[in-house]
Design a protein around this motif. Structure first.
Motif, PDB file in Angstrom:
ATOM      1  N   SER A   1       0.824  -1.205   0.000  1.00  9.46           N
ATOM      2  CA  SER A   1       0.000   0.000   0.000  1.00  9.46           C
ATOM      3  C   SER A   1       0.858   1.254   0.000  1.00  9.46           C
ATOM      4  N   ALA A   2       1.949   1.254   0.799  1.00 10.98           N
ATOM      5  CA  ALA A   2       2.847   2.414   0.810  1.00 10.98           C
ATOM      6  C   ALA A   2       3.490   2.618  -0.552  1.00 10.98           C
ATOM      7  N   ARG A   3       3.878   1.484  -1.228  1.00  5.93           N
ATOM      8  CA  ARG A   3       4.477   1.626  -2.555  1.00  5.93           C
ATOM      9  C   ARG A   3       3.478   2.203  -3.551  1.00  5.93           C
ATOM     10  N   ASN A   4       2.213   1.771  -3.464  1.00  4.74           N
ATOM     11  CA  ASN A   4       1.195   2.293  -4.385  1.00  4.74           C
ATOM     12  C   ASN A   4       0.963   3.796  -4.155  1.00  4.74           C
ATOM     13  N   LYS A   5       0.942   4.215  -2.882  1.00  2.00           N
ATOM     14  CA  LYS A   5       0.750   5.647  -2.583  1.00  2.00           C
ATOM     15  C   LYS A   5       1.905   6.478  -3.113  1.00  2.00           C
ATOM     16  N   VAL A   6       3.124   5.993  -2.931  1.00  2.00           N
ATOM     17  CA  VAL A   6       4.285   6.727  -3.439  1.00  2.00           C
ATOM     18  C   VAL A   6       4.249   6.797  -4.953  1.00  2.00           C
ATOM     19  N   MET A   7       3.826   5.693  -5.612  1.00  2.00           N
ATOM     20  CA  MET A   7       3.734   5.707  -7.080  1.00  2.00           C
ATOM     21  C   MET A   7       2.688   6.723  -7.550  1.00  2.00           C
ATOM     22  N   GLN A   8       1.550   6.786  -6.837  1.00  2.00           N
ATOM     23  CA  GLN A   8       0.528   7.773  -7.202  1.00  2.00           C
ATOM     24  C   GLN A   8       1.037   9.211  -7.007  1.00  2.00           C
ATOM     25  N   SER A   9       1.726   9.455  -5.886  1.00  2.00           N
ATOM     26  CA  SER A   9       2.262  10.790  -5.652  1.00  2.00           C
ATOM     27  C   SER A   9       3.307  11.157  -6.693  1.00  2.00           C
ATOM     28  N   LEU A  10       4.128  10.183  -7.089  1.00  2.00           N
ATOM     29  CA  LEU A  10       5.160  10.448  -8.097  1.00  2.00           C
ATOM     30  C   LEU A  10       4.539  10.722  -9.453  1.00  2.00           C
ATOM     31  N   ARG A  11       3.511   9.975  -9.792  1.00  2.00           N
ATOM     32  CA  ARG A  11       2.832  10.213 -11.066  1.00  2.00           C
ATOM     33  C   ARG A  11       2.146  11.585 -11.072  1.00  2.00           C
ATOM     34  N   LYS A  12       1.576  11.963  -9.924  1.00  2.00           N
ATOM     35  CA  LYS A  12       0.939  13.280  -9.822  1.00  2.00           C
ATOM     36  C   LYS A  12       1.967  14.403  -9.898  1.00  2.00           C
ATOM     37  N   ALA A  13       3.125  14.219  -9.271  1.00  2.00           N
ATOM     38  CA  ALA A  13       4.169  15.245  -9.316  1.00  2.00           C
ATOM     39  C   ALA A  13       4.721  15.411 -10.726  1.00  2.00           C
ATOM     40  N   LYS A  14       4.828  14.318 -11.472  1.00  2.00           N
ATOM     41  CA  LYS A  14       5.326  14.400 -12.841  1.00  2.00           C
ATOM     42  C   LYS A  14       4.263  14.878 -13.825  1.00  2.00           C
ATOM     43  N   GLY A  15       3.001  14.910 -13.386  1.00  2.00           N
ATOM     44  CA  GLY A  15       1.943  15.367 -14.273  1.00  2.00           C
ATOM     45  C   GLY A  15       1.424  14.313 -15.208  1.00  2.00           C
TER      46      GLY A  15
END
Length: 722
Positions: free
Chosen positions: A351-365
């Motif tokens: 779950s933590a990995r999925n949240k970080v992936m979502q935040s990274l995708r959001k930061a990259k646009g």
């Protein structure tokens, strides 16, 4: 105890012989002092005293008469205002009178408090003996005056004008002064005190009335209406109306003559600076500065974004490395490995990995991949709710409790997901409706606007009708003839059903005893009554929301549209428009006030003084004469002298003549003259009287005062014919 004044101190006091009298005109408004035989007084100042304290040193100073207003900023005047020694025309505050005499003798050049000159001082007619005795005590005991003479100021003004040929020996002297107005008859050059008359109205009341009227008319300029300024306005602009009623009607009708008689006082006003539009160079410079600031903000945001992406990538690499290590660990050592990492289970790491992936995708646009997210989340969710699909008979009691928790958590998660999906669908539907509305407007704008107006009118009328049904109508006598709404018409269908059940339930059980509620099926009615009949109530809320939307749309498209305030929509309060102050806002107009204030001399009852006016005082004075002689009355009315500061109003002679003719017999000769100088003639007459060689026979000395006492002053009377 220093004095503050702009009056210069005289330097020739010691050049005068000790037999030369000092002449004092002690008026309620002004104090005048000079030498006998001169034509003008040496020192003139306001008969007021003020004793404030210095703000720094705390020293008390004495301000007598005129002073420099710029100096008052250094003193605390809140506890000490201007004080007068007079009550009406009588001196009663001798402590204040002592300050005034100290200042007067000091300005004359006297060294110390010893005055070795005879003194002639004026007083009002019929001055009380107590006031006269206290004044004599002050002059004898404090200043050591060798001799004193008391005389009436009106009599001295009359004698001076008689010597100049202005009036005859038999004369009526009218003196509208500062606090009071006196009428004194003179027969063969001597006053007849039995025929005197007094009214407690004077120039002070005229000035005070004018100040009140201007303060009520212009309340935002109160600081401008100081006593001195109002006094100047009175002397410069006020006049006596020949006929007050006719003069008032001119101003009521707004005639041209009224406009010509209106005076304007322009207050200081500085026009606000005119803001010039910025030049093209200034606009370009501001745009360049703004662009530079924006570029700096964009660089800062990009640097922050890059830093955040690096942090998220490092965290993601660490979680992936931890996940790969967890796959290589044996099952028996998993718990110990997880305890070292700080995670409780494999699902938490995923779950933590999925949240970080979502935040990274959001930061990259990058756009969201809902399918991937679902594929990645579903396995975790299946592991999270692992007990749901297992039958209850295969679970222990603890597992059953855990299964209930998982069921509630799953239902809540699914509910949130459905709510999110519903909001997303509503948003899409709203956007679709807005697009259709815009297409209709672009296709035919006039028809679209007409349809909006029709829809708005229909909804507003419907809501108004619903509100009228909800509110109580007028009371009627059963036939509803008053136009009000009856109780049944105000209820909706659900409420009428409840009333029907309540009124018929008890009687359906029988005509005899009321047994409703004895059986269990009776309570089914309560279930019917307690049902939530809110279908009819949802409509008005939706219609009000639609009405608000249509109103907002019409305000954007139609500038002439005005929404209805009674539609139930709260309208934003408009801010009051602040008008910039102009030159006209600082103008004080004197119209009816010019003659309304001096009219107090003829109508004292306007300010609650129940006494006669100036013209009627002549008749009262003539009736009080101790001897009745028609020829004497005619001689008196044929020589009437008007003196005093308030006699300077234009038109007072004509108004007096008209008023006296109204009360005297027809054919009586009437002649009214104004004194040569109504303000200074009293002092000049006293100075001329004191310069006569026989003046010393009219005084009483300090030895007489010590020998005969104060009671001797009761019979003291000055002979004005030497």
């Amino acid at each position: 105890m220093p004095f503050i004044s702009k009056i210069q101190r005289q330097s020739d006091y010691n050049l005068f012989d000790s037999n030369t009298p000092l002449v004092i005109d002690n008026g309620a408004s002004y104090f005048r002092i000079g030498w006998a035989g001169e034509s003008e007084p040496r020192v003139v100042f306001r008969n007021l005293v003020q004793r404030p304290r210095h703000k720094v040193t705390g020293e008390t100073v004495t301000i007598v008469g005129d002073h420099d207003p710029a100096l008052l900023k250094y003193f605390d005047c809140t506890r000490s205002g201007p004080r007068s020694a007079f009550d009406s025309n009588v001196v009663y505050q001798f402590e204040t009178m002592e300050y005034i005499l100290d200042f007067g003798f000091d300005r004359m050049g006297a060294n110390g408090t010893e005055i070795d000159h005879p003194v002639l001082i004026t007083e009002c007619v019929c001055n009380p003996v107590q006031s006269r005795s206290k004044m004599a005590e002050l002059l004898f005991e404090t200043y050591g005056v060798p001799s004193i003479a008391f005389g009436v100021d009106v009599a001295f003004s009359y004698k001076y004008n008689q010597q100049q040929g202005v009036c005859a020996k038999d004369c009526l002297a009218l003196c509208p002064g500062f606090n009071t107005t006196h009428v004194i008859p003179f027969v063969d050059g001597e006053p007849v005190y039995e025929g005197c008359c007094r009214t407690n109205v004077g120039g002070f009341h005229v000035t005070d009335h004018l100040k009140q009227l201007l303060s009520l008319k212009y309340p935002y300029h109160l600081a401008r209406f100081t006593w001195e300024k109002v006094e100047d306005l009175k002397m410069e602009h006020c006049y006596i109306a020949p006929d007050y009623v006719s003069e008032v009607r001119l101003f009521q009708k707004g005639a041209k003559e009224a406009e010509e008689k209106t005076r304007c006082w322009q207050l200081p006003w500085v026009p606000p600076p005119i803001e010039e539009p910025p030049s093209e160079e200034e606009i370009a410079r501001k745009a360049a500065i703004k662009e530079k600031q924006g570029q700096r903000l964009r660089e800062m945001a990009e640097a922050k974004r890059s830093s955040k992406i690096n942090e998220l990538e490092n965290e993601l690499h660490g979680l992936e490395f931890l996940f790969h290590q967890l796959e290589q660990v044996e099952e028996s050592k998993v718990l110990s490995f997880l305890a070292e990492t700080g995670y409780g289970s494999r699902q938490e790491i995923e779950s933590a990995r999925n949240k970080v992936m979502q935040s990274l995708r959001k930061a990259k646009g990058e756009p969201k991949n809902e399918q991937d997210e679902t594929e990645k989340v579903d396995p975790a969710a299946n592991e999270k709710y692992s007990l749901i699909n297992i039958p209850d008979d295969m679970l222990t009691q603890e597992q059953l409790n855990e299964k209930k928790k998982q069921l509630s958590l799953k239902s809540m998660a699914e509910g949130r997901q459905r709510l999110k999906q519903k909001r997303h669908e509503e948003e899409l539907e709203r956007e679709r409706k807005q697009q259709l509305e815009e297409e209709k407007r672009l296709e035919n704008p006039e028809l679209y606007l007409e349809q909006l107006h029709a829809r708005y009118k229909d909804l507003s009328e419907r809501l108004d009708q619903q509100k009228r049904l909800k509110t109580n109508g007028g009371h009627s006598n059963g036939n509803n003839l008053s136009g009000g709404v009856g109780r049944g018409e105000r209820l909706n269908a659900a409420q009428r059903e409840r009333m029907r059940l309540l009124t018929t339930a008890a009687f359906d059980r029988g005509k005899g005893e009321d047994t409703f509620g004895a059986r269990d099926e009776d309570w089914q009615l309560y279930k019917l009554m307690s049902k939530d009949y809110n279908d009819d109530d949802e409509g008005p809320d939706e219609e009000e929301a639609e009405l608000a939307c249509i109103s907002s749309r019409l305000q954007d498209l139609d500038p002439t549209f005005i929404p209805k305030l009674e539609a139930g929509i709260s309208q934003p309060a408009e801010l009051p428009h602040v008008r910039p102050l102009t030159k006209e806002d600082f103008q004080i107009f004197l119209g009816v006030e010019r003659f309304r204030c001096p009219e107090l001399l003829f109508n004292p009852n306007w300010i609650a003084v129940d006494q006669v006016g100036l013209d009627e005082m002549v008749g009262v004075s003539i009736r009080r004469l101790p001897y009745k002689d028609e020829s004497l009355e005619q001689r008196l009315t044929s020589s009437i002298l008007v003196t005093g500061g308030s006699s300077l109003f234009p038109g007072i002679v004509e108004r007096l003549e008209a008023g006296i003719r109204m009360i005297r017999p027809c054919g009586t000769p009437i002649k009214i003259v104004r004194a040569l100088d109504p303000v200074m003639d009293a002092w000049r007459g006293a100075a001329s009287f004191a310069s006569d060689p026989q003046f010393h026979m009219q005084t009483f000395s300090r030895l007489d005062y010590y020998e005969k006492g104060e009671d001797w002053l009761r019979n003291y009377q000055l002979q004005y014919t030497l």
